[in-house]
Design an enzyme around this catalytic site. Structure first.
Site, PDB file in Angstrom:
ATOM      1  N   CYS A 149      17.230  74.265  -9.500  1.00 20.83           N
ATOM      2  CA  CYS A 149      18.676  74.072  -9.566  1.00 20.83           C
ATOM      3  C   CYS A 149      19.606  72.631 -10.014  1.00 20.83           C
ATOM      4  CB  CYS A 149      19.158  74.523  -8.123  1.00 20.83           C
ATOM      5  SG  CYS A 149      20.573  74.000  -7.610  1.00 20.83           S
TER       6      CYS A 149
ATOM      7  N   HIS B 154      16.077  96.538  -4.492  1.00 21.90           N
ATOM      8  CA  HIS B 154      15.154  95.240  -4.273  1.00 21.90           C
ATOM      9  C   HIS B 154      15.675  94.274  -5.288  1.00 21.90           C
ATOM     10  CE1 HIS B 154      11.573  97.535  -2.466  1.00 21.90           C
ATOM     11  NE2 HIS B 154      12.395  97.202  -1.697  1.00 21.90           N
TER      12      HIS B 154
ATOM     13  N   CYS C 169      21.191  76.049  -2.043  1.00 26.48           N
ATOM     14  CA  CYS C 169      22.906  75.982  -1.973  1.00 26.48           C
ATOM     15  C   CYS C 169      23.285  77.555  -2.528  1.00 26.48           C
ATOM     16  CB  CYS C 169      23.116  74.996  -2.900  1.00 26.48           C
ATOM     17  SG  CYS C 169      22.903  75.275  -4.840  1.00 26.48           S
TER      18      CYS C 169
HETATM   19  P1  OAD Z   1       3.813 101.199  -7.024  1.00 26.05           P
HETATM   20  O1  OAD Z   1       3.186 100.826  -7.962  1.00 26.05           O
HETATM   21  O2  OAD Z   1       3.461 101.245  -5.651  1.00 26.05           O
HETATM   22  O3  OAD Z   1       3.795 103.049  -7.095  1.00 26.05           O
HETATM   23  C1  OAD Z   1       4.170 103.705  -8.626  1.00 26.05           C
HETATM   24  C2  OAD Z   1       4.130 104.981  -8.275  1.00 26.05           C
HETATM   25  O4  OAD Z   1       4.346 105.926  -9.624  1.00 26.05           O
HETATM   26  C3  OAD Z   1       2.706 105.514  -7.968  1.00 26.05           C
HETATM   27  O5  OAD Z   1       3.133 106.586  -7.046  1.00 26.05           O
HETATM   28  C4  OAD Z   1       2.264 106.490  -9.111  1.00 26.05           C
HETATM   29  O6  OAD Z   1       1.330 107.679  -8.992  1.00 26.05           O
HETATM   30  C5  OAD Z   1       3.322 106.559  -9.969  1.00 26.05           C
HETATM   31  N1  OAD Z   1       3.125 106.727 -11.367  1.00 26.05           N
HETATM   32  C6  OAD Z   1       2.507 105.804 -12.269  1.00 26.05           C
HETATM   33  N2  OAD Z   1       2.494 106.139 -13.326  1.00 26.05           N
HETATM   34  C7  OAD Z   1       3.557 107.032 -13.588  1.00 26.05           C
HETATM   35  C8  OAD Z   1       4.345 107.908 -14.586  1.00 26.05           C
HETATM   36  N3  OAD Z   1       4.195 107.801 -15.920  1.00 26.05           N
HETATM   37  N4  OAD Z   1       5.146 108.771 -14.295  1.00 26.05           N
HETATM   38  C9  OAD Z   1       5.513 109.061 -13.057  1.00 26.05           C
HETATM   39  N5  OAD Z   1       4.881 108.579 -11.837  1.00 26.05           N
HETATM   40  C10 OAD Z   1       4.175 107.405 -12.395  1.00 26.05           C
HETATM   41  O7  OAD Z   1       5.519 101.155  -7.182  1.00 26.05           O
HETATM   42  P2  OAD Z   1       6.819 101.464  -6.185  1.00 26.05           P
HETATM   43  O8  OAD Z   1       6.677 102.625  -5.304  1.00 26.05           O
HETATM   44  O9  OAD Z   1       8.058 101.235  -7.087  1.00 26.05           O
HETATM   45  O10 OAD Z   1       8.641  95.880  -4.116  1.00 26.05           O
HETATM   46  O11 OAD Z   1       6.535 100.067  -5.234  1.00 26.05           O
HETATM   47  C11 OAD Z   1       7.253  99.941  -4.336  1.00 26.05           C
HETATM   48  C12 OAD Z   1       7.764  98.360  -4.095  1.00 26.05           C
HETATM   49  O12 OAD Z   1       6.437  97.669  -3.844  1.00 26.05           O
HETATM   50  C13 OAD Z   1       8.146  97.639  -5.366  1.00 26.05           C
HETATM   51  O13 OAD Z   1       9.558  97.700  -5.366  1.00 26.05           O
HETATM   52  C14 OAD Z   1       7.827  96.095  -5.250  1.00 26.05           C
HETATM   53  C15 OAD Z   1       6.403  96.442  -4.718  1.00 26.05           C
HETATM   54  O14 OAD Z   1       5.878  95.480  -3.961  1.00 26.05           O
HETATM   55  C16 OAD Z   1       8.725  94.361  -3.835  1.00 26.05           C
HETATM   56  O15 OAD Z   1       8.217  93.743  -4.540  1.00 26.05           O
HETATM   57  C17 OAD Z   1       9.530  93.830  -2.628  1.00 26.05           C
END
Ligand code: OAD
Length: 253
Positions: free
Chosen positions: A148, A118, A129
């Site tokens: 910019c 991402h 640009c």
């Molecule tokens: P999420 O916030 O959707 O999920 C976080 C995950 O981490 C969940 O499954 C929690 O249970 C887990 N979690 C929380 N604390 C933890 C810990 N201490 N140890 C292990 N696991 C833990 O985040 P992402 O899956 O990264 O994209 O989200 C995916 C994408 O959604 C991101 O890259 C972003 C967001 O919108 C964009 O902005 C394009």
């Protein structure tokens, strides 16, 4: 044999591990995950704030959220979980980290083959640009947003917004890492954002063993996970490192 020894033995036997990480790995670094009680998406609706069309039409509004996010990442340091992945690479087991995170903490923990699915927050990019400049602390004071110097348009951090393409280089590098891996460790991701969430399924379908570390089960857990290690990444990963006879200080930050 406990699950931790089983996973450590698997790593010793098979080698060639890749990690697929999400916001959960940075929680202990002080950056809350997106979804869940403290999450950014509780406060800001991602449809409204994280879509590229919103940025184009209302950059000042989106920059209020971005400043908050950027400040958190500037203040953060690698967690024990990040350092454990650094140590795992140093010992030759971990070949790539495919991350959805934009916080740069895997780099700080010494990992070298990091595929930023991402994008990242190291640069600002002009949507007109395509000029890029380094994202520095000063952007936090640029009101209402940084512009910019060539076209005077709002600049955007080089992270991927919803509605934007995943960088082709990341797709290709992830594909190659998945082709070669024997084990995938899914760490701290909810697995609900596509196409990123396809990565573990692709690895599993190519025969990789699947280890998952999360405080809660996810859509991967019942579908592809073979070893579910429930708990915080900063507790679980150091235990695996310990089972392998490695130390967090082996990471080369
Ligand atoms: P999420 O916030 O959707 O999920 C976080 C995950 O981490 C969940 O499954 C929690 O249970 C887990 N979690 C929380 N604390 C933890 C810990 N201490 N140890 C292990 N696991 C833990 O985040 P992402 O899956 O990264 O994209 O989200 C995916 C994408 O959604 C991101 O890259 C972003 C967001 O919108 C964009 O902005 C394009």
């Amino acid at each position: 044999m406990g699950k931790y020894s089983q996973v450590a033995n698997l790593i010793k036997e098979k080698g060639n591990v890749i990690a697929f990480t999400g916001a959960g790995i940075s929680v202990e670094s002080g950056i809350p995950a997106f979804r869940g009680a403290q999450g950014l998406w509780e406060k800001y609706d991602p449809e409204e704030y994280a879509h590229i069309n919103s940025f184009v039409s209302e950059p000042a509004k989106i920059w209020c959220m971005l400043r908050e996010m950027i400040k958190l990442t500037f203040d953060a340091h690698p967690s024990p979980a990040h350092l454990a992945l650094g140590a795992l690479e140093k010992a030759g087991f971990l070949k790539a980290v495919i991350t959805q995170n934009v916080d740069g903490l895997h780099q700080e923990a010494g990992n070298t083959n990091i595929i930023e699915y991402h994008g990242n927050m190291r640069n600002l990019v002009c949507l007109k640009c395509r000029k890029k400049i380094p994202l520095k602390q000063e952007v936090l004071t640029a009101m209402p947003y940084p512009t910019c110097d060539r076209c005077n348009k709002a600049m955007k951090p080089d992270g991927v917004f919803f509605g934007e393409q995943i960088p082709i280089s990341a797709i290709e590098a992830a594909h190659e890492a998945v082709e070669n891996c024997k084990i995938i460790m899914i760490i701290g991701t909810s697995g609900v954002v596509y196409p990123a969430a396809e990565v573990p399924f692709q690895a599993a379908s190519r025969g990789a063993a699947v280890v998952e570390i999360n405080v809660n089960p996810t859509p991967f857990t019942s579908a592809v996970t073979q070893y579910f290690l429930e708990g915080s990444a900063s507790q679980v990963l150091p235990r695996i490192i310990d089972e392998l006879g490695l130390k967090l200080s082996d990471a080369q930050p």
